[in-house]
Motif scaffolding. Structure first.
Motif, PDB file in Angstrom:
ATOM      1  N   ILE A 154       0.833  -1.205   0.000  1.00 26.02           N
ATOM      2  CA  ILE A 154       0.000   0.000   0.000  1.00 26.02           C
ATOM      3  C   ILE A 154       0.864   1.249   0.000  1.00 26.02           C
ATOM      4  CG2 ILE A 154      -1.626   1.345   1.401  1.00 26.02           C
ATOM      5  CD1 ILE A 154      -2.884  -1.352   2.218  1.00 26.02           C
ATOM      6  N   SER A 155       1.947   1.260   0.744  1.00 28.53           N
ATOM      7  CA  SER A 155       2.800   2.447   0.819  1.00 28.53           C
ATOM      8  C   SER A 155       3.569   2.688  -0.472  1.00 28.53           C
ATOM      9  CB  SER A 155       3.759   2.337   1.996  1.00 28.53           C
ATOM     10  OG  SER A 155       4.700   1.310   1.768  1.00 28.53           O
ATOM     11  N   CYS A 156       3.765   1.678  -1.288  1.00 24.80           N
ATOM     12  CA  CYS A 156       4.530   1.830  -2.525  1.00 24.80           C
ATOM     13  C   CYS A 156       3.706   2.395  -3.673  1.00 24.80           C
ATOM     14  CB  CYS A 156       5.117   0.484  -2.957  1.00 24.80           C
ATOM     15  SG  CYS A 156       6.456  -0.061  -1.880  1.00 24.80           S
ATOM     16  N   LYS A 157       2.400   2.363  -3.568  1.00 28.58           N
ATOM     17  CA  LYS A 157       1.567   2.888  -4.645  1.00 28.58           C
ATOM     18  C   LYS A 157       1.638   4.411  -4.657  1.00 28.58           C
ATOM     19  CE  LYS A 157      -1.781  -0.474  -5.643  1.00 28.58           C
ATOM     20  NZ  LYS A 157      -2.786  -0.308  -6.581  1.00 28.58           N
ATOM     21  N   SER A 158       1.620   4.989  -5.845  1.00 24.02           N
ATOM     22  CA  SER A 158       1.611   6.450  -5.946  1.00 24.02           C
ATOM     23  C   SER A 158       0.204   6.966  -5.676  1.00 24.02           C
ATOM     24  CB  SER A 158       2.065   6.893  -7.337  1.00 24.02           C
ATOM     25  OG  SER A 158       1.058   6.619  -8.284  1.00 24.02           O
ATOM     26  N   ASP A 159       0.099   8.266  -5.396  1.00 22.95           N
ATOM     27  CA  ASP A 159      -1.204   8.874  -5.109  1.00 22.95           C
ATOM     28  C   ASP A 159      -2.170   8.708  -6.267  1.00 22.95           C
ATOM     29  OD1 ASP A 159       0.080  11.704  -3.217  1.00 22.95           O
ATOM     30  OD2 ASP A 159      -0.355   9.637  -2.650  1.00 22.95           O
ATOM     31  N   GLN A 160      -1.693   8.884  -7.498  1.00 26.80           N
ATOM     32  CA  GLN A 160      -2.603   8.824  -8.632  1.00 26.80           C
ATOM     33  C   GLN A 160      -3.063   7.400  -8.915  1.00 26.80           C
ATOM     34  OE1 GLN A 160      -1.831  11.181 -12.001  1.00 26.80           O
ATOM     35  NE2 GLN A 160      -1.727  13.023 -10.780  1.00 26.80           N
ATOM     36  N   GLU A 161      -2.263   6.392  -8.563  1.00 32.90           N
ATOM     37  CA  GLU A 161      -2.700   5.019  -8.765  1.00 32.90           C
ATOM     38  C   GLU A 161      -3.853   4.659  -7.843  1.00 32.90           C
ATOM     39  OE1 GLU A 161       1.110   3.129  -8.182  1.00 32.90           O
ATOM     40  OE2 GLU A 161       0.941   2.249 -10.168  1.00 32.90           O
ATOM     41  N   CYS A 162      -3.874   5.259  -6.654  1.00 30.49           N
ATOM     42  CA  CYS A 162      -4.895   4.891  -5.691  1.00 30.49           C
ATOM     43  C   CYS A 162      -6.162   5.716  -5.849  1.00 30.49           C
ATOM     44  CB  CYS A 162      -4.374   5.004  -4.262  1.00 30.49           C
ATOM     45  SG  CYS A 162      -4.132   6.700  -3.719  1.00 30.49           S
ATOM     46  N   CYS A 163      -6.074   6.772  -6.617  1.00 33.94           N
ATOM     47  CA  CYS A 163      -7.232   7.655  -6.761  1.00 33.94           C
ATOM     48  C   CYS A 163      -8.028   7.285  -8.002  1.00 33.94           C
ATOM     49  CB  CYS A 163      -6.788   9.108  -6.874  1.00 33.94           C
ATOM     50  SG  CYS A 163      -5.870   9.663  -5.434  1.00 33.94           S
ATOM     51  N   VAL A 164      -9.319   7.482  -7.927  1.00 30.56           N
ATOM     52  CA  VAL A 164     -10.184   7.193  -9.061  1.00 30.56           C
ATOM     53  C   VAL A 164     -10.340   8.453  -9.884  1.00 30.56           C
ATOM     54  CG1 VAL A 164     -12.494   6.484  -9.753  1.00 30.56           C
ATOM     55  CG2 VAL A 164     -11.415   5.427  -7.771  1.00 30.56           C
ATOM     56  N   MET A 165     -10.037   8.369 -11.153  1.00 26.22           N
ATOM     57  CA  MET A 165     -10.151   9.503 -12.055  1.00 26.22           C
ATOM     58  C   MET A 165     -11.606   9.693 -12.448  1.00 26.22           C
ATOM     59  SD  MET A 165      -8.690  11.577 -14.463  1.00 26.22           S
ATOM     60  CE  MET A 165      -8.605  11.680 -16.214  1.00 26.22           C
ATOM     61  N   PRO A 166     -12.196  10.868 -12.169  1.00 28.08           N
ATOM     62  CA  PRO A 166     -13.578  11.071 -12.569  1.00 28.08           C
ATOM     63  C   PRO A 166     -13.688  11.157 -14.090  1.00 28.08           C
ATOM     64  CG  PRO A 166     -12.654  13.092 -11.673  1.00 28.08           C
ATOM     65  CD  PRO A 166     -11.624  12.020 -11.510  1.00 28.08           C
ATOM     66  N   GLU A 167     -14.690  10.493 -14.639  1.00 27.09           N
ATOM     67  CA  GLU A 167     -14.891  10.553 -16.082  1.00 27.09           C
ATOM     68  C   GLU A 167     -15.528  11.870 -16.485  1.00 27.09           C
ATOM     69  OE1 GLU A 167     -16.675   7.122 -17.771  1.00 27.09           O
ATOM     70  OE2 GLU A 167     -15.493   5.773 -16.536  1.00 27.09           O
ATOM     71  N   THR A 168     -16.374  12.410 -15.627  1.00 30.51           N
ATOM     72  CA  THR A 168     -16.961  13.727 -15.855  1.00 30.51           C
ATOM     73  C   THR A 168     -16.996  14.470 -14.533  1.00 30.51           C
ATOM     74  OG1 THR A 168     -19.211  12.972 -15.445  1.00 30.51           O
ATOM     75  CG2 THR A 168     -18.448  12.918 -17.733  1.00 30.51           C
ATOM     76  N   LEU A 169     -17.056  15.776 -14.622  1.00 37.37           N
ATOM     77  CA  LEU A 169     -17.211  16.617 -13.448  1.00 37.37           C
ATOM     78  C   LEU A 169     -18.576  17.283 -13.555  1.00 37.37           C
ATOM     79  CD1 LEU A 169     -13.669  18.231 -13.390  1.00 37.37           C
ATOM     80  CD2 LEU A 169     -14.529  16.478 -11.845  1.00 37.37           C
ATOM     81  N   SER A 170     -19.157  17.632 -12.416  1.00 32.81           N
ATOM     82  CA  SER A 170     -20.460  18.270 -12.440  1.00 32.81           C
ATOM     83  C   SER A 170     -20.543  19.315 -11.344  1.00 32.81           C
ATOM     84  CB  SER A 170     -21.565  17.227 -12.245  1.00 32.81           C
ATOM     85  OG  SER A 170     -21.436  16.621 -10.976  1.00 32.81           O
ATOM     86  N   GLY A 171     -21.522  20.193 -11.465  1.00 39.03           N
ATOM     87  CA  GLY A 171     -21.738  21.205 -10.444  1.00 39.03           C
ATOM     88  C   GLY A 171     -20.882  22.435 -10.633  1.00 39.03           C
ATOM     89  N   ARG A 172     -20.729  23.194  -9.552  1.00 39.28           N
ATOM     90  CA  ARG A 172     -19.997  24.458  -9.571  1.00 39.28           C
ATOM     91  C   ARG A 172     -18.797  24.377  -8.634  1.00 39.28           C
ATOM     92  NH1 ARG A 172     -22.177  30.625  -9.173  1.00 39.28           N
ATOM     93  NH2 ARG A 172     -23.261  29.926 -11.036  1.00 39.28           N
ATOM     94  N   TYR A 173     -17.641  24.822  -9.140  1.00 36.54           N
ATOM     95  CA  TYR A 173     -16.407  24.903  -8.365  1.00 36.54           C
ATOM     96  C   TYR A 173     -16.076  26.384  -8.211  1.00 36.54           C
ATOM     97  CZ  TYR A 173     -15.800  19.932  -9.182  1.00 36.54           C
ATOM     98  OH  TYR A 173     -15.975  18.568  -9.202  1.00 36.54           O
TER      99      TYR A 173
END
Length: 120
Positions: free
Chosen positions: A14-33
Motif C-alpha cells: 500500500i505504501s509503494c503505490k503512488s497517489d494517482q494510482e490509488c485515486c479514481v479519475m472522474p470521467e466527468t465533473l459536475s456542479g460548480r467549483y
C-alpha cells in the motif's frame, strides 16, 4: 506469525503505490467549483466579483467566470490524466491562459498559479 508477515507485506504494498494510482479519475465533473479571490474589494466597482467559478453544463461544456470580471464565458472541456483542459470555440479570439489539475471530485487546482477551487 503468518498474519504478521502478511500485514507487513500488505502495508509495504500500500505504501509503494503512488497517489494517482490509488485515486479514481472522474470521467466527468459536475456542479460548480468556486475560488474566492483574496483581498478582494468591490467598493470601487460593483460589477467586480470576489469569486471565480467553473460551472459544468454537461459532459463537454463548462461556463467560466474568472479574474474578478463580470463576463461568463463558455468553453468545451476534456479530461485526461487528472488534467482538465478548457478549449474555446475555433472562431473566438479569447483564449483562457490556464487549465486545472484534478485533485479529486471536489477540488481543482489552477495549473498556472496553484489556486484551489472547491465544489459547492
Amino acid at each position: 506469525m503468518k498474519k504478521i508477515g502478511f500485514l507487513i507485506c500488505l502495508a509495504f504494498f500500500i505504501s509503494c503505490k503512488s497517489d494517482q494510482e490509488c485515486c479514481v479519475m472522474p470521467e466527468t465533473l459536475s456542479g460548480r467549483y468556486v475560488h474566492n479571490i483574496v483581498d478582494c474589494d468591490t467598493s470601487g466597482n460593483p460589477e467586480e466579483n470576489c469569486s471565480e467559478f467553473l460551472e459544468f453544463i454537461d459532459e463537454t461544456k463548462v461556463d467560466v467566470l474568472y479574474g474578478g470580471g463580470d463576463i461568463i464565458r463558455r468553453f468545451n472541456y476534456s479530461i485526461e490524466n487528472f488534467t482538465l483542459t478548457l478549449e474555446q470555440e475555433p472562431t473566438s479570439s479569447f483564449l483562457l491562459p490556464f487549465g486545472f489539475n484534478i485533485i479529486d471530485e471536489t477540488t481543482l487546482e489552477r495549473t498556472d498559479n496553484g489556486d484551489v477551487w472547491k465544489k459547492q
